[in-house]
Motif scaffolding. Structure first.
Motif, PDB file in Angstrom:
ATOM      1  N   ASP A  78       0.840  -1.191   0.000  1.00  0.00           N
ATOM      2  CA  ASP A  78       0.000   0.000   0.000  1.00  0.00           C
ATOM      3  C   ASP A  78       0.874   1.239   0.000  1.00  0.00           C
ATOM      4  N   GLY A  80       1.669   5.097   0.889  1.00  0.00           N
ATOM      5  CA  GLY A  80       1.351   6.128   1.876  1.00  0.00           C
ATOM      6  C   GLY A  80       1.624   7.497   1.281  1.00  0.00           C
ATOM      7  N   ASP A  81       2.223   8.383   2.065  1.00  0.00           N
ATOM      8  CA  ASP A  81       2.526   9.736   1.606  1.00  0.00           C
ATOM      9  C   ASP A  81       3.637   9.737   0.570  1.00  0.00           C
ATOM     10  N   ASP A  93       6.248   6.697   1.261  1.00  0.00           N
ATOM     11  CA  ASP A  93       6.082   5.695   2.314  1.00  0.00           C
ATOM     12  C   ASP A  93       5.295   4.517   1.737  1.00  0.00           C
ATOM     13  N   THR A  95       3.756   0.486   2.762  1.00  0.00           N
ATOM     14  CA  THR A  95       3.504  -0.610   3.696  1.00  0.00           C
ATOM     15  C   THR A  95       3.467  -1.895   2.885  1.00  0.00           C
ATOM     16  N   GLN A 104       6.788  -1.322   7.363  1.00  0.00           N
ATOM     17  CA  GLN A 104       6.805   0.037   6.831  1.00  0.00           C
ATOM     18  C   GLN A 104       8.178   0.273   6.204  1.00  0.00           C
TER      19      GLN A 104
END
Length: 123
Positions: A78, A80-81, A93, A95, A104
């Protein structure tokens, strides 16, 4: 024209439109003109374990993230930012989901020849 011919013509038009739409959706290239678009393409290719798609969005000489050691089989990833570190570099980022855990991490992107590509991935 008879009613039957009108119906048949309409059905042909609908089928042709569906085929054209499907071809366009399935053959479109990822949007690597922005860091976020490139990061989305990278995470999708990584999560799908698609080495060919991953190579297409990697900068020359970039480490291959699918070769990283894993605690258990990967089941997905997934995004992130995504943030700019400079005008030509970004960090995202990520995951990574495994069968029994998640990790992470981050990945680096660079702008090369008006497109963004993966430069590094991992801890």
């Amino acid at each position: 024209m008879t009613k039957k011919m009108w119906l048949l013509s309409g059905a042909v038009v609908v089928v042709l439109a569906a085929v054209v739409t499907l071809v366009l959706v399935l053959t479109r290239a990822p949007d690597t003109s922005t860091p976020k678009g490139a990061a989305e393409a990278i995470v999708e290719a990584f999560g799908d374990k698609d080495k060919q798609a991953l190579a297409a969005v990697s900068c020359p000489g970039a480490a291959h993230p699918l070769e990283l050691p894993a605690p258990s089989p990967m089941v997905g990833a997934d995004l992130g930012d995504v943030r700019l570190a400079s005008p030509d570099e970004a960090v995202a980022d990520v995951t990574i989901r495994f069968t029994d855990s998640s990790r992470q991490t981050q990945m680096g992107l660079a702008r090369e020849n008006d497109r963004w590509c993966l430069t590094w991935f991992g801890p």
